[in-house]
Design a protein around this motif. Structure first.
Motif, PDB file in Angstrom:
ATOM      1  N   SER A  17     -42.019  -4.667  28.027  1.00 32.58           N
ATOM      2  CA  SER A  17     -43.208  -4.720  28.239  1.00 32.58           C
ATOM      3  C   SER A  17     -43.140  -5.464  29.539  1.00 32.58           C
ATOM      4  O   SER A  17     -44.002  -5.313  30.581  1.00 32.58           O
ATOM      5  CB  SER A  17     -44.211  -5.082  27.462  1.00 32.58           C
ATOM      6  OG  SER A  17     -44.444  -4.272  26.500  1.00 32.58           O
ATOM      7  N   ARG A  21     -46.938  -0.567  28.836  1.00 35.03           N
ATOM      8  CA  ARG A  21     -46.939  -1.559  27.687  1.00 35.03           C
ATOM      9  C   ARG A  21     -46.496  -1.008  26.503  1.00 35.03           C
ATOM     10  O   ARG A  21     -46.921   0.107  25.953  1.00 35.03           O
ATOM     11  CB  ARG A  21     -48.320  -2.290  27.533  1.00 35.03           C
ATOM     12  CG  ARG A  21     -48.801  -2.940  28.885  1.00 35.03           C
ATOM     13  CD  ARG A  21     -47.833  -4.405  29.152  1.00 35.03           C
ATOM     14  NE  ARG A  21     -48.249  -5.247  30.235  1.00 35.03           N
ATOM     15  CZ  ARG A  21     -47.449  -4.962  31.419  1.00 35.03           C
ATOM     16  NH1 ARG A  21     -46.750  -4.090  31.573  1.00 35.03           N
ATOM     17  NH2 ARG A  21     -47.872  -5.712  32.461  1.00 35.03           N
ATOM     18  N   GLU A  32     -41.522  -6.201  23.265  1.00 29.07           N
ATOM     19  CA  GLU A  32     -42.187  -7.422  24.203  1.00 29.07           C
ATOM     20  C   GLU A  32     -41.297  -7.499  25.537  1.00 29.07           C
ATOM     21  O   GLU A  32     -41.794  -7.633  26.499  1.00 29.07           O
ATOM     22  CB  GLU A  32     -42.213  -8.710  23.365  1.00 29.07           C
ATOM     23  CG  GLU A  32     -43.252  -8.617  22.375  1.00 29.07           C
ATOM     24  CD  GLU A  32     -43.210 -10.221  21.721  1.00 29.07           C
ATOM     25  OE1 GLU A  32     -42.694 -10.962  22.154  1.00 29.07           O
ATOM     26  OE2 GLU A  32     -43.995  -9.989  20.386  1.00 29.07           O
TER      27      GLU A  32
END
Length: 428
Positions: free
Chosen positions: A353, A362, A350
């Protein structure tokens, strides 16, 4: 309240009445008109706490035990005298004799016991394979495994060798029967149309729950054992159903049987450890609570001998539970490590990203292959990462190594990382 009815043999009526008078209890005498050996029937209403002292006084006075003394539960007694009786005999536990009778009911005839056991195992095995919690709970209610554990402890404390032996024998044979029944069902169903091709039992949530037992399972087992004994000695039978559900002996035993059918040694060890910890904890807490509740053999000469047996059994049970708890501790640590790796990987992906260094890329976690056994064999976690990128955009040089290094820094260990790149166009 209880109603104690004494069938008085000829010549013993005065003895029984004097004993009742000495204990301060009311009674009624009915003349026996049959042609048997009894001359009267003495009925004595008493609170539960008075049953054991009354029977002890009768025994001490020399009342013939070959006669009949019947103790029945009175649904309702309408009398202002009951408050005085209850105040005279304080206590909430049932008598030793009632406890012994209830314990005998918990270890029923072998045919009844094994029929219920096989039925509950079939239900539990089906529930495990179907991942049905409701079905498994139904099996817990039907399962009779907890009864012999309580019966064995009662037998030891009151010096009833036959009851104690029966309880232990039922526990051992019951567990073996459960494991073998589940193994047979698993062997018969494996590879059939009733299960998906390539079916892996370790991926079923209800099974996985029982092959990754947490160390907290020990406290659950000990607490459930205490609750079971308290419900028995205080005559709250409905609590035993909840205890049976909480401690859950048949489902982990059935899981161990499925492990045998599928050839998963880890499943057998972990699920087997869970069921043994549960069973031994019930035996341990039952012995301790029964002894602390004041239950003793009615023969005073046997108290020291029984105390030695109780003490030695407690030592053996504690040692066995400690050894098995090491397995639980190992499973708890291994489960934590696998969960920690998966959590750290997800958190880092996360963060990647949102990192401007990677532009519009991503990152998504596809899979983290890191099992309990891998923690102790030193096998590196294998992580598969899916990376979405806009069409035409190129990833930086050494991109896969960069992803691996970031994930290794996050997890604090070596990883095997597979990066899958997918060109993605999003609408809107």
């Amino acid at each position: 309240m209880r109603l104690v009815q004494v069938f008085v043999p000829k010549g013993d009526l005065e003895l029984v009445l004097e004993t009742a008078d000495a204990t301060g209890l009311d009674y009624a005498v009915s003349e026996e008109t049959s042609r048997g050996e009894f001359e009267a029937l003495v009925s004595i209403p008493v609170p539960p706490a008075a049953v054991e002292p009354l029977l002890a006084e009768l025994r001490a006075a020399g009342f013939d035990e070959d006669s009949y003394t019947v103790v029945t539960a009175a649904e309702t007694i309408v009398s202002s005298r009951t408050d005085q009786l209850i105040g005279q005999f304080s206590g909430t536990r049932i008598s030793r004799e009632e406890l012994q009778t209830r314990a005998e009911d918990l270890a029923p005839a072998a045919s009844t016991y094994f029929v219920l056991l096989v039925v509950s195992t079939v239900i539990a095995t089906a529930g495990l394979l179907l991942d049905s919690a409701a079905t498994i709970i139904g099996a817990m209610v039907v399962a009779p495994l907890m009864g012999p554990a309580l019966a064995a402890s009662v037998g030891v404390v009151v010096d009833d060798g036959e009851l104690a032996t029966r309880g232990v024998l039922f526990q051992v044979t019951g567990l073996l029967a459960t494991v073998l029944t589940a193994a047979l069902i698993g062997w018969l169903l494996r590879g059939t149309v009733l299960l998906p091709p390539g079916f892996d039992i370790t991926t079923v949530p209800q099974i996985r729950e029982r092959i990754t037992p947490n160390f907290l399972a020990l406290f659950l087992a000990l607490g459930s054992g205490v609750a079971g004994v308290v419900s028995l000695v205080r005559n709250v039978g409905s609590v035993l159903v909840g205890v049976a559900i909480a401690v859950a002996l048949v489902p982990p035993a059935a899981t161990a049987g499925l492990g045998i059918a599928w050839g998963h040694s880890i499943v057998v060890v972990t699920a087997g450890t869970l069921v043994l910890v549960n069973m031994l904890s019930i035996n341990l807490t039952a012995l301790i609570v029964l002894w602390l509740s004041g239950y003793r053999p009615h023969r005073r000469a046997s108290v020291e001998h029984v105390y030695g047996r109780v003490r030695s059994r407690i030592v053996v049970l504690v040692v066995a539970i400690v050894v098995l708890s090491m397995v639980l501790g190992g499973v708890t640590y291994g489960t934590y490590q696998t969960a920690a790796v998966e959590h750290d990987v997800g958190t880092e992906l996360e963060a990647m990203s949102d990192d401007p260094v990677f532009g519009d890329l991503r990152f998504q976690e596809v899979a983290v292959e890191y099992e309990l056994i891998d923690v102790y064999t030193g096998t590196e976690p294998a992580v598969t990462v899916l990376v979405e990128r806009p069409p035409g955009e190129q990833e930086p040089a050494g991109f896969a190594d960069t992803v691996r290094e970031r994930l290794e820094d996050a997890t604090g260990g070596d990883l095997t990382v597979t990066v899958e790149l997918v060109d993605t166009r999003r609408s809107g």
